[in-house]
Design an enzyme around this catalytic site. Structure first.
Site, PDB file in Angstrom:
ATOM      1  CB  THR A  87      -0.924   0.003   1.227  1.00  0.00           C
ATOM      2  OG1 THR A  87      -1.751  -1.157   1.163  1.00  0.00           O
ATOM      3  CG2 THR A  87      -1.820   1.229   1.240  1.00  0.00           C
ATOM      4  CG  PHE A 123       0.152   4.696   3.697  1.00  0.00           C
ATOM      5  CD1 PHE A 123      -1.039   4.677   4.400  1.00  0.00           C
ATOM      6  CD2 PHE A 123       0.820   3.491   3.490  1.00  0.00           C
ATOM      7  CE1 PHE A 123      -1.567   3.489   4.891  1.00  0.00           C
ATOM      8  CE2 PHE A 123       0.303   2.298   3.979  1.00  0.00           C
ATOM      9  CZ  PHE A 123      -0.899   2.302   4.680  1.00  0.00           C
TER      10      PHE A 123
END
Ligand code: PEP
Ligand code: MN
Length: 688
Positions: A281, A283
């Site tokens: 992921t 961010f």
């Protein structure tokens, strides 16, 4: 599940060995500290210089060096490479801190989720990389975390923007558009799910597994192996762990991070249970004010762009970036609120607005676009590792090179020659051959693809028999026209959509992908759903509306050369398709009109060598239309292979004399077989 082993048996004494291991481990840490000291010295030396702190060649040199040592010592080169990537990334961050004069200190950080959620871990990692202390607060939603930032209750917010498995997080994009928020940093986190429970129970004892819907989705295959458990959604992964710990019910399991499991005193039953091992992921770190970053620190810049209402507007914007040497790393389109069917784009590229080159590009972009909001320039965490030559799979391997608009825009190549009417298909825009994927067949590069079948689909018997025969004799793709561009309106016009069904069925039954001609704009979408390759006939090469429509679909296009078109016009026609975003174009030389009348057309084999020099697109040859007479087809097919074509398009019919179209140039089965046999004897051309 661990059984208690009988400890009264004689166990070998490992105490001494463990002690030695502890010593080695602390030695490793001491060496890391020593390395970090050297990095600090380098940072001080670089302080006065102008050179960038990240040097790709130097990094490669370091990685190659340590890998060589690893190989020599018989340890995993891959492991060593991963460890050193982390060390190098930390060194770069350390130098960046130094250059930017970051003093460290304490910041209040908002994130979404419960303590120990992946967002929490990513925020901690970001702070650690910058020598900052944080006071972290989890909020229920992304919107609440952003609101805390805007209200002054937090200094930074760390929110996920995209996941390598699940894609972009639209709500965070919406927040960036709606509010005065700036991106001041980014962080990546490898999502590594484990299964945990309140007690060490066998997997068969679990009845319910709690997690965030994404967590459940990412472990779907693993969940199917649990005999008695059903999944249950929870608002976040760390919250699921907390709930399982609070319930104390050993039939409950939770999916989340190992950190969250440990924090809630759960037992990990299985590590790394996600279906895809590489699940990251990314961010973004948000602040109410933009930050300026030292120009020597490798940065990314993010912006929101609304293009003008003109044809090719986005292309022009992207050209501003690629033309000024900026690599685009992400392009995301979102609906433009309140303006149905209009879009805005979120764009990331490698560059720093504080530097003159990027500043100039942003100025140019402002005049090219309708609206731009620069969301910020920030130290890049997720810089792409450019593949080394040896890392690239062969063109006939299982993976094709990236075949996207992004790849073209990002290619480090000289600027396109200005006199040309095309840029993206120009060899200057991309040195490597484009390889077009058709199912598991790769067209372009080193391969040689044979597409064969009747001029027109006439009946199911005709197409099925031909499909079987050509497949059994080496063809890779089944051709068959269903909408026919005939000179006379009284000639056979093709079977239309019914013919397409017959073609697709024959393709499915023989395992061959199919190529067929699309004649009109309104046929494109429907045909793209059924056919594997969409053919643009010679007569339609400059039907610009059709080309543009084909640029919008995610299907390979076979673009035939027009009857009287120059190579430059042909490439400009391909540019129409590519400029719309569909890079999957295969060119097809099929003969041109000359004064010569001994053949139907004059097959211009020199076009193959010219096109291969001027463009990166694959080019195949159609000697059937190129000569119009079956006795010339095989020799010209062999010649096509020898000059470097990437394949052939050949007309074959079970009874050529009875063919409803192009009877004179269609090969019988025997002729096709003998052509294929001869082809095998022609050495493949040397590829540059
Ligand atoms: C065909 O392939 O059947 C065809 C009509 O080709 P072209 O457009 O090259 O004439
Ligand atoms: Mn034909």
């Amino acid at each position: 599940m661990t059984e208690h082993r009988n400890t009264t048996e004689q166990q070998p004494d490992t105490t001494g060995l463990r002690q030695s291991l502890d010593e080695v481990d602390s030695g490793i840490v001491r060496l890391i500290a020593q390395r970090s000291g050297l990095i600090a010295d380098i940072a001080r030396v670089k302080e006065t210089g102008t050179s960038a702190i990240q040097d790709a060649d130097r990094e490669r040199h370091v990685l190659d060096g340590v890998e060589a040592v690893a190989t020599e010592l018989g340890v995993s080169a891959n492991l060593v490479r991963r460890i050193f990537r982390e060390l190098i990334s930390d060194s770069v961050a350390q130098q960046a801190r130094h250059l930017n004069g970051d003093q460290g200190g304490r910041v209040r950080v908002a994130f979404q989720g419960a303590a120990h959620a992946y967002s929490d871990s990513a925020a901690q990692k970001y702070l650690a990389g910058r020598g900052l202390d944080g006071e972290l607060t989890g909020y229920r939603t992304f919107r609440e975390a952003a609101a805390a930032l805007l209200a002054g209750d937090a200094d930074l917010a760390v929110l996920p923007i995209e996941n390598t498995t699940a894609g972009s997080i639209n709500e965070v994009y919406a927040l960036l558009r709606e509010h005065e928020l700036y991106i001041v940093g980014e962080e990546t986190w490898k999502v590594d799910h484990c299964l945990a429970a309140a007690a060490d129970v066998p997997l068969s004892a679990l009845r319910r597994i709690l997690s965030h819907p994404q967590g459940l989705e990412q472990c779907a295959q693993f969940l199917q192996t649990l005999p008695n458990a059903v999944p249950a959604t929870y608002f976040d992964t760390a919250g699921a762990m907390r709930a399982v710990a609070a319930a104390g019910d050993p039939s409950l399991g939770a999916i989340g991070s190992a950190e969250a499991a440990a924090a809630h005193g759960l037992v990990i039953l299985r590590h790394s249970i996600a279906d895809s091992a590489d699940n990251f992921t990314r961010f973004v770190v948000l602040s109410p004010a933009a930050a300026t970053v030292d120009v020597r620190i490798p940065c990314k810049t993010s912006l929101i762009l609304v293009t003008r209402h003109e044809e090719g507007a986005l292309l022009r914007c992207l050209e501003v970036l690629s033309g000024s040497g900026h690599s685009m790393t992400k392009l995301e389109s979102r609906p433009r609120p309140g303006r149905p069917w209009e879009y805005l784009f979120f764009l990331d590229f490698e560059g720093n607005a504080a530097g003159p080159r990027t500043a100039a590009a942003l100025d140019e972009l402002r005049s090219a676009a309708l609206y731009i909001k620069v969301l910020g320039s920030y130290p890049a965490k997720a810089l792409r590792h450019r593949p080394r030559p040896g890392d690239l799979p062969g063109p006939q391997g299982s993976q094709a090179p990236a075949d996207t608009l992004e790849a073209v825009a990002a290619a480090q190549a000289p600027a396109a020659r200005k006199s040309r009417q095309y840029r993206l298909v120009d060899r200057a825009a991309r040195q490597a051959d484009t390889v077009v994927r058709v199912g598991d067949l790769l067209v372009g590069g080193d391969g040689f693809a044979v597409m064969a079948g009747p001029c027109s689909v006439e009946s199911s018997e005709q197409i099925n028999a031909t499909a079987r025969f050509v497949r059994d004799h080496g063809a890779h793709v089944l051709r068959g026209g269903v909408f026919k561009p005939r000179t006379s309106p009284y000639a056979f016009q093709g079977l239309g959509w019914d013919g397409l069904d017959l073609l697709v069925t024959a393709g499915r039954e023989t395992g061959l992908p199919v190529v067929t001609e699309v004649m009109a704009v309104d046929q494109v979408q429907r045909m793209a759903k059924a056919a594997d390759i969409l053919q643009v006939g010679a007569r339609n090469m400059q039907n610009f509306d059709l080309l543009r429509e084909l640029g919008k679909v995610d299907r390979p296009v076979l673009l035939k050369r027009g009857l009287s078109s120059t190579i430059e016009e042909w490439l400009a026609a391909a540019e129409y398709i590519v400029a719309q975003g569909n890079q999957q174009v295969i060119l097809c030389e099929r003969g041109i009109r000359t004064f010569e009348s001994a053949t139907r057309n004059t097959l211009d084999l020199s076009a193959v060598v010219v096109v291969r020099e001027r463009s990166h697109l694959p080019v195949i040859v159609d000697p059937s239309h190129g000569t119009g007479l079956r006795q010339y087809v095989a020799p010209m097919a062999w010649a096509a292979r020898a000059v470097g074509a990437h394949g052939l398009l050949i007309e074959v019919h079970p009874a050529p004399e009875k063919a409803l179209s192009d009877a004179d140039q269609s090969l019988s089965f025997d002729e096709f077989e003998s052509m294929m046999r001869g082809l095998a004897a022609v050495p493949g051309p040397r590829r540059s």
